[in-house]
Enzyme design. Sequence first.
Site, short mmCIF file in Angstrom:
data_model
loop_
_atom_site.label_atom_id
_atom_site.label_comp_id
_atom_site.label_asym_id
_atom_site.label_seq_id
_atom_site.Cartn_x
_atom_site.Cartn_y
_atom_site.Cartn_z
CD GLN A 140 49.32 56.05 38.75
OE1 GLN A 140 50.29 55.33 38.96
NE2 GLN A 140 48.07 55.59 38.68
CB CYS A 146 49.63 51.99 37.80
SG CYS A 146 48.49 50.59 37.86
CG HIS A 281 50.71 50.76 42.01
ND1 HIS A 281 50.13 51.69 41.16
CD2 HIS A 281 51.92 51.27 42.33
CE1 HIS A 281 50.96 52.71 40.98
NE2 HIS A 281 52.05 52.47 41.68
CG ASN A 302 55.19 54.33 42.53
OD1 ASN A 302 54.36 54.05 41.65
ND2 ASN A 302 54.85 54.41 43.80
#
Length: 338
Positions: A140, A146, A281, A302
């Site tokens: 990102q 996110c 997040h 992630n």
Amino acid sequence: MVSSKAFLLAILGCACLCSSILAARELSDAAMVERHEKWMVEYGRVYKDTAEKAQRFEVFKDNVAFIESFNAGNTKFWLAVNQFADLTNDEFRATKANKGFKPISTSVPTGFKYENLSVNALPTTVDWRTKGAVTPIKNQGQCGCCWAFSAVAAMEGIVKLSTGSLISLSEQELVDCDTHSMDEGCEGGWMDSAFEFVIKNGGLTTESNYPYKAVDGKCKGGSKSAATIKGHEDVPVNNEAALMKAVANQPVSVAVDAGDRTFMFYSGGVMTGTCGTELDHGIAAIGYGVESDGTKYWLLKNSWGTTWGEKGFLRMEKDISDKRGMCGLAMKPSYPIE
Ligand SMILES: *[C@@H]1O[C@H](CO)[C@@H](O)[C@H](O)[C@H]1NC(C)=O
């Protein structure tokens, strides 16, 4: 005479010792300077002047010391110098890489389609990567979206499981076009409202049709939908058994507190111990399993590139005594429905 000679020797000895300590310190500083410079090249970091470089060097050195001392005392998981190594923990917490999850405070209760499954009947290990339901790790960058990466990862999963095709979908379309809800592109957003947008929009286009730019842009209308969803549900909160039922069936969006220094520099193993629960997040739970020493873990995807974590993935302890889960991962999970 004798005593003054001894005195002189003592002074000389001390001077020698002091200068060798100084020399060792200079040597280690020189080695650290070199390490910082190599790191700058590796991560393409450029500082505006020598003052900034000197200040960033001190932060880098402090982080390296933290990482090395943490690793000396821990065997369950370990840390490494990564792209965040010249940021203080406070600075990291304020970055767009970390801050981006913003849920609305009042959420409408939804159904939970997996409620009647028995946990005992679930597989002991799930890894949606092995079923081809997880696209490669994305990055990102410095955009607080996110929420888009988390929603897209869950959506890519259910699309693969229902259609048989793994299609990398566009986060940038969400960043640019999902602006009429509470989602705010690089300023943050919420996975549930991203799912809402996808339903109203009639789907999302592919990553290659609408590539990621890591900045807010003007919505390019008329993007051809490559996949869609019919709805979305929340997993009952603070309930890792319920989360397990969902993750056994599809990748799930989860929110975590990613601000801790150990999260910032996580590099491998099963994250255990204390962690914050101020959700900031969005990531995706793509499986779970058990380590050879019996530690149960969640497997998560992630969006910080492959230089963070286990080539971009993360494992966190599962079924801990705190019902909110490690770093709050059981507090706000949700998933799209086909
Ligand atoms: C779960 O079981 C209850 C009782 O049989 C039923 O009312 C409910 O609809 C079931 N839930 C789902 C999602 O199938």
